[in-house]
Design a protein around this motif. Structure first.
Motif, PDB file in Angstrom:
ATOM      1  N   THR A 161      69.167 141.830 -14.225  1.00  0.00           N
ATOM      2  CA  THR A 161      69.514 142.096 -15.613  1.00  0.00           C
ATOM      3  C   THR A 161      70.220 140.886 -16.231  1.00  0.00           C
ATOM      4  O   THR A 161      70.915 140.131 -15.549  1.00  0.00           O
ATOM      5  CB  THR A 161      70.428 143.333 -15.729  1.00  0.00           C
ATOM      6  N   PHE A 162      70.024 140.685 -17.514  1.00  0.00           N
ATOM      7  CA  PHE A 162      70.733 139.619 -18.224  1.00  0.00           C
ATOM      8  C   PHE A 162      70.950 140.027 -19.664  1.00  0.00           C
ATOM      9  O   PHE A 162      70.279 140.922 -20.191  1.00  0.00           O
ATOM     10  CB  PHE A 162      69.987 138.284 -18.134  1.00  0.00           C
ATOM     11  N   GLU A 163      71.911 139.360 -20.282  1.00  0.00           N
ATOM     12  CA  GLU A 163      72.248 139.629 -21.678  1.00  0.00           C
ATOM     13  C   GLU A 163      71.327 138.832 -22.581  1.00  0.00           C
ATOM     14  O   GLU A 163      71.065 137.656 -22.340  1.00  0.00           O
ATOM     15  CB  GLU A 163      73.701 139.245 -21.933  1.00  0.00           C
ATOM     16  N   ILE A 164      70.844 139.491 -23.620  1.00  0.00           N
ATOM     17  CA  ILE A 164      69.975 138.821 -24.578  1.00  0.00           C
ATOM     18  C   ILE A 164      70.448 139.171 -25.987  1.00  0.00           C
ATOM     19  O   ILE A 164      70.815 140.318 -26.264  1.00  0.00           O
ATOM     20  CB  ILE A 164      68.496 139.237 -24.352  1.00  0.00           C
ATOM     21  N   GLU A 165      70.472 138.174 -26.868  1.00  0.00           N
ATOM     22  CA  GLU A 165      70.903 138.386 -28.243  1.00  0.00           C
ATOM     23  C   GLU A 165      69.713 138.250 -29.179  1.00  0.00           C
ATOM     24  O   GLU A 165      68.981 137.258 -29.136  1.00  0.00           O
ATOM     25  CB  GLU A 165      71.978 137.376 -28.636  1.00  0.00           C
ATOM     26  N   ILE A 166      69.515 139.252 -30.007  1.00  0.00           N
ATOM     27  CA  ILE A 166      68.448 139.223 -31.011  1.00  0.00           C
ATOM     28  C   ILE A 166      69.053 139.625 -32.346  1.00  0.00           C
ATOM     29  O   ILE A 166      69.638 140.715 -32.468  1.00  0.00           O
ATOM     30  CB  ILE A 166      67.287 140.176 -30.641  1.00  0.00           C
TER      31      ILE A 166
END
Length: 229
Positions: A161-166
């Motif tokens: 899992t990883f953090e993603i910014e949209i």
């Protein structure tokens, strides 16, 4: 002396990482691949230990592949660089994260390009020491999913899992659809599909994890129609 070229810069280190990747291409072909998939976007000079820390940037689609296929962390010895003053090859210690050069341990790191010929390196006996790589985002997601039982959790891709910014909103991936698209959760426990090929990249698909597991039971094929909506 060019006052604008006193310290080692990103340009010097881009040159050096390519040099090392070429030098080790038979043993570590993944080094060149990761260079092509990412961008060196920052360097920091360290004091303890002395050296240089390199940071990279990836677009979200590429980062998923990096986490999936290049989930490595290790120190590498056996590479030597030609020291201009002594006319001798000096061994250096290199650190790799996700198969990308991450740490160069050297004295006088700001003068790296002046002390050494970065185009003159050689390999002797290569040794690597693997370092256990922890994923801090996993702990965050497990806290968000604290009421979900272990059987259901095992159906999710939490190790990578990883953090993603949209558009200013943060998500944590929980299922990798293996095409650059994801099922993700936010800190409010809402579940979304993230699809970079759709006009609407982010779409809510469940109000909470319990509702999500009513439409998902460990088969990614169950989510294909949702991903394309």
């Amino acid at each position: 002396m060019n006052i604008f070229n006193r310290n080692t810069t990103k340009r010097h280190l881009k040159q050096f990482e390519i040099e090392i990747a070429e030098l080790l291409s038979s043993e570590f072909p993944e080094f060149k691949k990761v260079i092509e998939m990412s961008e060196l976007n920052g360097i920091n000079f360290m004091e303890k230990p002395q050296g240089i820390n390199l940071t990279r940037s990836y677009n979200p689609k590429v980062y998923g592949e990096i986490k999936r296929n290049h989930n490595t962390c290790f120190n590498l010895v056996g590479v030597s660089v030609f020291e201009k003053k002594t006319k001798k090859y000096v061994p250096i210690k290199l650190g790799y994260l996700h198969d990308a050069l991450n740490i160069i341990e050297i004295p006088n790191p700001k003068q790296f390009h002046r002390i050494y010929d970065l185009n003159n390196t050689k390999v002797e006996k290569i040794e690597i020491k693997n370092i256990k790589l922890e994923n801090p985002e996993k702990a965050i997601v497990l806290k968000i999913l604290n009421e979900i039982d272990l059987e259901k959790l095992s159906s999710l891709d939490l190790e990578n899992t990883f953090e993603i910014e949209i558009d200013g909103q943060l998500f944590f991936t929980i299922i990798d659809m293996e095409d650059g698209n994801y099922i993700a959760i936010d800190k409010e426990r809402i579940i979304y599909r993230l699809n970079h090929d759709q006009n609407v990249r982010v779409k809510k698909i469940a109000e909470n994890p319990i509702e999500f597991f009513k439409i998902y039971s460990d088969k990614k094929s169950e989510l294909e129609n949702i991903m394309n909506q």
